[in-house]
Design a protein around this motif. Structure first.
Motif, PDB file in Angstrom:
ATOM      1  N   PRO A   1       0.863  -1.052   0.051  1.00 32.90           N
ATOM      2  CA  PRO A   1      -0.143   0.003   0.149  1.00 32.90           C
ATOM      3  C   PRO A   1       0.937   1.293   0.331  1.00 32.90           C
ATOM      4  CG  PRO A   1      -1.026  -1.515   1.377  1.00 32.90           C
ATOM      5  CD  PRO A   1       0.073  -2.300   0.989  1.00 32.90           C
ATOM      6  N   PRO A   2       1.773   1.610   0.749  1.00 37.62           N
ATOM      7  CA  PRO A   2       2.767   2.738   0.989  1.00 37.62           C
ATOM      8  C   PRO A   2       3.624   2.805  -0.380  1.00 37.62           C
ATOM      9  CG  PRO A   2       3.538   1.229   2.524  1.00 37.62           C
ATOM     10  CD  PRO A   2       2.146   0.487   2.049  1.00 37.62           C
ATOM     11  N   ALA A   3       4.020   1.492  -0.814  1.00 37.62           N
ATOM     12  CA  ALA A   3       4.849   1.644  -2.168  1.00 37.62           C
ATOM     13  C   ALA A   3       3.946   2.158  -3.374  1.00 37.62           C
ATOM     14  CB  ALA A   3       5.379   0.283  -2.410  1.00 37.62           C
ATOM     15  N   LEU A   4       2.773   1.618  -3.255  1.00 36.26           N
ATOM     16  CA  LEU A   4       1.969   1.990  -4.725  1.00 36.26           C
ATOM     17  C   LEU A   4       1.469   3.391  -4.283  1.00 36.26           C
ATOM     18  CD1 LEU A   4      -0.397  -1.186  -4.913  1.00 36.26           C
ATOM     19  CD2 LEU A   4       1.525  -0.557  -6.548  1.00 36.26           C
ATOM     20  N   THR A   5       1.442   3.981  -3.073  1.00 42.19           N
ATOM     21  CA  THR A   5       0.850   5.370  -2.765  1.00 42.19           C
ATOM     22  C   THR A   5       1.958   6.208  -3.433  1.00 42.19           C
ATOM     23  OG1 THR A   5      -0.498   4.604  -1.056  1.00 42.19           O
ATOM     24  CG2 THR A   5       0.357   7.084  -1.151  1.00 42.19           C
ATOM     25  N   PHE A   6       3.103   5.998  -3.169  1.00 42.96           N
ATOM     26  CA  PHE A   6       4.231   6.784  -3.596  1.00 42.96           C
ATOM     27  C   PHE A   6       4.550   6.762  -5.180  1.00 42.96           C
ATOM     28  CE2 PHE A   6       5.070   6.801   1.048  1.00 42.96           C
ATOM     29  CZ  PHE A   6       4.897   8.058   1.441  1.00 42.96           C
ATOM     30  N   PHE A   7       4.682   5.580  -5.459  1.00 41.88           N
ATOM     31  CA  PHE A   7       5.208   5.182  -6.643  1.00 41.88           C
ATOM     32  C   PHE A   7       4.265   4.669  -7.883  1.00 41.88           C
ATOM     33  CE2 PHE A   7       8.514   4.236  -3.658  1.00 41.88           C
ATOM     34  CZ  PHE A   7       9.349   5.130  -3.921  1.00 41.88           C
ATOM     35  N   GLY A   8       3.085   4.796  -7.604  1.00 40.06           N
ATOM     36  CA  GLY A   8       1.972   4.129  -8.585  1.00 40.06           C
ATOM     37  C   GLY A   8       1.218   5.458  -9.073  1.00 40.06           C
ATOM     38  N   HIS A   9       0.464   5.138 -10.138  1.00 42.92           N
ATOM     39  CA  HIS A   9      -0.238   6.230 -10.700  1.00 42.92           C
ATOM     40  C   HIS A   9      -1.695   5.684 -11.138  1.00 42.92           C
ATOM     41  CE1 HIS A   9       3.578   8.116 -11.652  1.00 42.92           C
ATOM     42  NE2 HIS A   9       4.035   7.066 -11.895  1.00 42.92           N
ATOM     43  N   GLY A  10      -2.548   6.863 -10.957  1.00 39.96           N
ATOM     44  CA  GLY A  10      -3.858   6.449 -11.441  1.00 39.96           C
ATOM     45  C   GLY A  10      -4.503   5.815 -10.474  1.00 39.96           C
ATOM     46  N   TRP A  11      -5.023   4.628 -11.135  1.00 39.95           N
ATOM     47  CA  TRP A  11      -6.088   3.516 -10.135  1.00 39.95           C
ATOM     48  C   TRP A  11      -4.987   2.849  -9.323  1.00 39.95           C
ATOM     49  CZ3 TRP A  11     -10.905   4.222  -9.003  1.00 39.95           C
ATOM     50  CH2 TRP A  11     -11.702   4.877 -10.012  1.00 39.95           C
ATOM     51  N   THR A  12      -3.973   2.419  -9.656  1.00 45.10           N
ATOM     52  CA  THR A  12      -2.845   1.721  -8.975  1.00 45.10           C
ATOM     53  C   THR A  12      -2.510   2.639  -7.629  1.00 45.10           C
ATOM     54  OG1 THR A  12      -1.828   0.605 -10.895  1.00 45.10           O
ATOM     55  CG2 THR A  12      -0.495   0.916  -8.798  1.00 45.10           C
ATOM     56  N   GLN A  13      -2.176   3.766  -7.819  1.00 46.52           N
ATOM     57  CA  GLN A  13      -2.207   4.775  -6.668  1.00 46.52           C
ATOM     58  C   GLN A  13      -3.404   4.957  -5.683  1.00 46.52           C
ATOM     59  OE1 GLN A  13      -1.625   8.942  -7.390  1.00 46.52           O
ATOM     60  NE2 GLN A  13       0.469   8.787  -6.052  1.00 46.52           N
TER      61      GLN A  13
END
Length: 373
Positions: free
Chosen positions: A296-308
């Motif tokens: 969850p924090p990794a996707l929050t900081f490095f994801g985009h769009g729906w992934t984030q």
């Protein structure tokens, strides 16, 4: 990446809404108070102790100060202490109700604590209807035993157990201890434990056991090698009748875990035992922890769009689920955001536990290695 985000979010939705409300801290000894029994049964408290000079006076003193209307006595089993534990206990006020038993040498196949408890149970004989199994580092409020017995008698319970409130004073304790209870509740949701037909579990610091139920389960010998002895006890007694497990402020741990190292030692002593000493389960657990807490924090900081968005939503659910436990321990709500980092520490302790096991040092406690590869 989007698949990881969806799976992580789905897991937290299940944990929050379909895991028996484990995170809500609703199972407490102050809720749904039972009526007082017409008859107060005889109780014997059994305290295994090995080199507990720092805490034994307070813990034994709290037992001898119990305001209990029925017959009550205390047996301290001194497990080869070298620091004067027995002598300190003997000087306690009210020691007329205290019997100190010198423990016999540890037989093969037993853990030290369970061997001491077994000797105490044998010494108690058939007089007590209940056995109060409590650790040497737990201090109890004067009405603890009466509330335990009242609940046990009202529900005809084979076991009543309280999760003692752990010490939370040092920075390491404030950062890591509330999560210990949070993770325990995730593994063993108290509501499910207390439900007929649910899983069996207990908290070893405070267990009121119906003596006949323990005998029917095979006695302490039935779980003699269990490193996680409280949950083994809970599972064994669940097969004999209903049990109850809850949080409390009445019983509290007085053992200090002032540093991250001491907390790591406490966790690693039994973490790999929880996985049945299975390398496959170890790998699966670490992958699962990464997916549930790190993603969850990794996707929050490095994801985009729906992934984030999925990562942020999962992280928010995680932080919110931690809030009731943080309030119970009077900690800042901001620790909820730090749960991924706290989980990483626990993952490291699990790895450490496996490493110690394969080095022949598994389950080390008070100078004894109790789990060897």
């Amino acid at each position: 990446m989007i698949a990881i985000g969806i799976v992580s979010l789905a897991i937290w939705l299940v944990l929050v809404f379909a895991r028996h409300g484990f995170w809500r801290t609703r199972e407490r000894d102050t809720r749904d108070l039972p009526p007082l029994p017409a008859h107060w049964p005889a109780v014997t408290a059994i305290v295994p102790a090995r080199d507990e000079a720092e805490v034994i006076a307070e813990s034994i003193g709290s037992l001898l100060a119990q305001d209990y209307p029925g017959e009550f006595r205390v047996i301290l089993v001194d497990d080869s202490s070298s620091d004067g534990t027995a002598e300190i206990a003997r000087r306690s006020s009210g020691a007329g109700r205290l019997e100190i038993l010198s423990g016999q040498p540890l037989p093969r196949g037993w853990t030290g604590k369970l061997w001491a408890v077994s000797q105490g149970v044998e010494q108690a004989g058939e007089t007590p209807e209940h056995l109060w199994l409590t650790d040497a580092d737990i201090a109890h409020a004067p009405d603890t035993l009466a509330t335990l017995v009242a609940r046990g008698e009202a529900g005809d319970l084979a076991l009543v157990s309280l999760m003692a409130k752990l010490r939370c004073t040092s920075f390491a304790e404030r950062a890591l201890i509330p999560a210990f209870v949070f993770f325990f509740q995730l593994l063993y949701p108290f509501a499910r434990v207390n439900r007929p037909g649910g899983i069996g579990a207990a908290a070893g610091g405070c267990m009121l056991v119906r003596r006949e139920a323990l005998a029917a389960a095979g006695g302490i010998a039935a779980i003699r090698g269990a490193l996680i002895d409280d949950c083994a006890m809970g599972a064994a007694l669940k097969r004999q009748g209903p049990i109850w497990l809850g949080l409390t402020n009445r019983s509290r741990s007085i053992r200090a875990y002032d540093t991250a190292d001491t907390i790591a030692a406490m966790i690693s002593r039994s973490a790999y035992a929880q996985l049945g000493y299975s390398p496959l389960l170890l790998v699966g657990t670490l992958v699962g922890l990464a997916l549930v807490y790190a993603a969850p924090p990794a996707l929050t900081f490095f994801g985009h769009g729906w992934t984030q968005a999925c990562g942020l939503a999962a992280w928010a659910l995680m932080a919110l689920a931690f809030q009731p436990m943080l309030r119970f321990y009077h900690r800042s709500a901001l620790w909820g955001v730090a749960l991924p980092g706290i989980a990483a520490f626990y993952a490291g302790c699990t790895l450490l536990s496996a490493w110690q096991y394969y080095r022949g040092r598994g389950g080390t406690w008070k100078g004894r290695t109790q789990a060897n590869a």
